[in-house]
Design a protein around this motif. Structure first.
Motif, mmCIF file in Angstrom:
data_model
loop_
_atom_site.group_PDB
_atom_site.id
_atom_site.type_symbol
_atom_site.label_atom_id
_atom_site.label_comp_id
_atom_site.label_asym_id
_atom_site.label_seq_id
_atom_site.Cartn_x
_atom_site.Cartn_y
_atom_site.Cartn_z
ATOM 1 N N TRP A 294 18.848 51.115 -10.748
ATOM 2 C CA TRP A 294 18.927 50.331 -9.512
ATOM 3 C C TRP A 294 19.852 49.132 -9.681
ATOM 4 O O TRP A 294 20.652 48.827 -8.795
ATOM 5 N N ALA A 295 19.773 48.455 -10.832
ATOM 6 C CA ALA A 295 20.589 47.260 -11.063
ATOM 7 C C ALA A 295 22.080 47.581 -11.136
ATOM 8 O O ALA A 295 22.919 46.757 -10.748
ATOM 9 N N THR A 296 22.417 48.763 -11.617
ATOM 10 C CA THR A 296 23.831 49.108 -11.784
ATOM 11 C C THR A 296 24.400 49.943 -10.637
ATOM 12 O O THR A 296 25.618 50.152 -10.570
ATOM 13 N N TYR A 297 23.538 50.411 -9.743
ATOM 14 C CA TYR A 297 23.992 51.178 -8.575
ATOM 15 C C TYR A 297 24.709 50.246 -7.601
ATOM 16 O O TYR A 297 24.227 49.157 -7.289
ATOM 17 N N ARG A 298 25.870 50.685 -7.116
ATOM 18 C CA ARG A 298 26.604 49.963 -6.080
ATOM 19 C C ARG A 298 26.573 50.790 -4.807
ATOM 20 O O ARG A 298 27.025 51.950 -4.824
ATOM 21 N N PRO A 299 26.065 50.258 -3.709
ATOM 22 C CA PRO A 299 26.080 51.021 -2.459
ATOM 23 C C PRO A 299 27.482 51.537 -2.152
ATOM 24 O O PRO A 299 28.463 50.804 -2.247
ATOM 25 N N GLY A 300 27.559 52.821 -1.848
ATOM 26 C CA GLY A 300 28.823 53.452 -1.511
ATOM 27 C C GLY A 300 29.478 54.182 -2.669
ATOM 28 O O GLY A 300 30.419 54.944 -2.458
ATOM 29 N N GLN A 301 28.983 53.987 -3.901
ATOM 30 C CA GLN A 301 29.625 54.671 -5.035
ATOM 31 C C GLN A 301 29.533 56.182 -4.909
ATOM 32 O O GLN A 301 30.375 56.903 -5.426
ATOM 33 N N GLU A 302 28.516 56.652 -4.181
ATOM 34 C CA GLU A 302 28.373 58.095 -3.984
ATOM 35 C C GLU A 302 29.419 58.636 -3.011
ATOM 36 O O GLU A 302 29.688 59.831 -2.992
ATOM 37 N N ILE A 303 30.010 57.754 -2.231
ATOM 38 C CA ILE A 303 31.054 58.148 -1.282
ATOM 39 C C ILE A 303 32.428 58.057 -1.948
ATOM 40 O O ILE A 303 33.236 58.980 -1.859
ATOM 41 N N THR A 304 32.672 56.953 -2.637
ATOM 42 C CA THR A 304 33.969 56.733 -3.277
ATOM 43 C C THR A 304 34.091 57.466 -4.605
ATOM 44 O O THR A 304 35.203 57.597 -5.134
ATOM 45 N N LYS A 305 32.964 57.930 -5.134
ATOM 46 C CA LYS A 305 32.929 58.678 -6.410
ATOM 47 C C LYS A 305 33.457 57.843 -7.581
ATOM 48 O O LYS A 305 34.114 58.353 -8.477
ATOM 49 N N ASP A 306 33.145 56.530 -7.559
ATOM 50 C CA ASP A 306 33.604 55.665 -8.644
ATOM 51 C C ASP A 306 32.490 54.746 -9.154
ATOM 52 O O ASP A 306 32.603 53.528 -9.076
ATOM 53 N N PRO A 307 31.431 55.335 -9.715
ATOM 54 C CA PRO A 307 30.378 54.484 -10.261
ATOM 55 C C PRO A 307 30.936 53.626 -11.404
ATOM 56 O O PRO A 307 31.903 54.015 -12.078
ATOM 57 N N SER A 308 30.324 52.487 -11.607
ATOM 58 C CA SER A 308 30.780 51.576 -12.658
ATOM 59 C C SER A 308 30.507 52.158 -14.047
ATOM 60 O O SER A 308 29.680 53.061 -14.216
ATOM 61 N N ALA A 309 31.197 51.613 -15.024
ATOM 62 C CA ALA A 309 30.959 52.008 -16.414
ATOM 63 C C ALA A 309 29.512 51.716 -16.801
ATOM 64 O O ALA A 309 28.890 52.487 -17.545
ATOM 65 N N GLU A 310 28.962 50.640 -16.277
ATOM 66 C CA GLU A 310 27.578 50.279 -16.568
ATOM 67 C C GLU A 310 26.608 51.324 -16.008
ATOM 68 O O GLU A 310 25.653 51.710 -16.671
ATOM 69 N N TYR A 311 26.872 51.776 -14.789
ATOM 70 C CA TYR A 311 26.021 52.807 -14.183
ATOM 71 C C TYR A 311 26.097 54.093 -15.003
ATOM 72 O O TYR A 311 25.079 54.725 -15.279
ATOM 73 N N LEU A 312 27.301 54.477 -15.397
ATOM 74 C CA LEU A 312 27.464 55.704 -16.182
ATOM 75 C C LEU A 312 26.769 55.594 -17.544
ATOM 76 O O LEU A 312 26.182 56.574 -18.020
#
Length: 89
Positions: A55-73
Protein backbone atom coordinates in the motif's frame (compact mmCIF):
# COMPACT_ATOMS: atom_id res chain seq x y z
CA UNK A 1 -9.18 17.14 -7.30
CA UNK A 2 -6.96 15.02 -5.06
CA UNK A 3 -8.44 11.80 -3.72
CA UNK A 4 -7.00 9.31 -1.28
CA UNK A 5 -5.51 6.03 -2.47
CA UNK A 6 -8.41 4.24 -0.82
CA UNK A 7 -10.99 6.33 -2.66
CA UNK A 8 -9.12 5.89 -5.94
CA UNK A 9 -8.95 2.09 -5.65
CA UNK A 10 -12.61 1.85 -4.60
CA UNK A 11 -13.62 4.07 -7.51
CA UNK A 12 -11.60 1.96 -9.95
CA UNK A 13 -13.13 -1.23 -8.58
CA UNK A 14 -16.64 0.16 -9.15
CA UNK A 15 -15.83 1.63 -12.57
CA UNK A 16 -14.05 -1.40 -14.02
CA UNK A 17 -16.44 -4.31 -14.24
CA UNK A 18 -14.45 -6.48 -16.66
CA UNK A 19 -10.91 -7.21 -15.64
CA UNK A 20 -7.96 -8.40 -17.66
CA UNK A 21 -6.02 -8.64 -14.41
CA UNK A 22 -5.77 -11.41 -11.89
CA UNK A 23 -4.69 -11.91 -8.31
CA UNK A 24 -0.91 -11.90 -7.88
CA UNK A 25 -0.98 -14.97 -5.64
CA UNK A 26 0.71 -17.81 -7.55
CA UNK A 27 -1.86 -20.14 -9.05
CA UNK A 28 -4.86 -17.90 -8.35
CA UNK A 29 -6.80 -17.01 -11.48
CA UNK A 30 -9.43 -14.86 -9.79
CA UNK A 31 -10.03 -11.64 -11.69
CA UNK A 32 -9.56 -8.44 -9.71
CA UNK A 33 -9.60 -4.75 -10.60
CA UNK A 34 -6.22 -3.67 -11.99
CA UNK A 35 -5.76 -1.22 -9.11
CA UNK A 36 -5.83 -4.10 -6.61
CA UNK A 37 -2.95 -6.43 -5.75
CA UNK A 38 -5.11 -9.51 -5.40
CA UNK A 39 -8.33 -11.13 -4.37
CA UNK A 40 -9.68 -10.62 -0.87
CA UNK A 41 -8.75 -14.14 0.26
CA UNK A 42 -5.11 -13.84 -0.73
CA UNK A 43 -4.71 -10.19 0.28
CA UNK A 44 -5.63 -11.12 3.83
CA UNK A 45 -3.34 -14.16 3.82
CA UNK A 46 -0.43 -11.75 3.60
CA UNK A 47 0.97 -10.44 6.88
CA UNK A 48 -0.11 -6.91 7.70
CA UNK A 49 3.48 -5.66 7.39
CA UNK A 50 3.58 -6.80 3.74
CA UNK A 51 0.12 -5.41 2.95
CA UNK A 52 1.26 -2.10 4.43
CA UNK A 53 4.40 -2.12 2.28
CA UNK A 54 2.40 -2.80 -0.89
CA UNK A 55 0.00 0.00 0.00
CA UNK A 56 2.80 2.44 0.89
CA UNK A 57 4.59 1.94 -2.43
CA UNK A 58 1.50 1.77 -4.68
CA UNK A 59 0.94 4.90 -6.78
CA UNK A 60 -2.60 5.45 -8.06
CA UNK A 61 -2.60 5.02 -11.82
CA UNK A 62 0.49 2.80 -12.05
CA UNK A 63 -1.77 0.02 -13.30
CA UNK A 64 -2.75 2.25 -16.23
CA UNK A 65 0.67 3.67 -17.10
CA UNK A 66 2.37 0.30 -16.42
CA UNK A 67 5.26 1.99 -14.59
CA UNK A 68 5.31 0.93 -10.95
CA UNK A 69 8.17 2.36 -8.92
CA UNK A 70 11.33 0.41 -8.16
CA UNK A 71 10.19 0.38 -4.54
CA UNK A 72 6.86 -1.22 -5.46
CA UNK A 73 8.60 -3.85 -7.58
CA UNK A 74 11.00 -4.64 -4.71
CA UNK A 75 8.05 -5.12 -2.36
CA UNK A 76 6.29 -7.28 -4.97
CA UNK A 77 9.37 -9.53 -5.07
CA UNK A 78 9.48 -9.62 -1.26
CA UNK A 79 5.82 -10.66 -1.20
CA UNK A 80 6.38 -13.43 -3.74
CA UNK A 81 9.36 -14.67 -1.71
CA UNK A 82 7.22 -14.67 1.44
CA UNK A 83 4.48 -16.63 -0.34
CA UNK A 84 7.01 -19.16 -1.59
CA UNK A 85 8.35 -19.67 1.92
CA UNK A 86 5.02 -19.65 3.79
CA UNK A 87 2.19 -20.85 1.56
CA UNK A 88 0.82 -24.10 2.92
CA UNK A 89 -2.05 -24.31 0.46
Amino acid sequence: MIVSKTDYVRSEARRNTTFDHHCHWPGCDKSVPPAMWGCKRHWFKLPLRLRNKIWATYRPGQEITKDPSAEYLAVAREVQDWIGENDRG
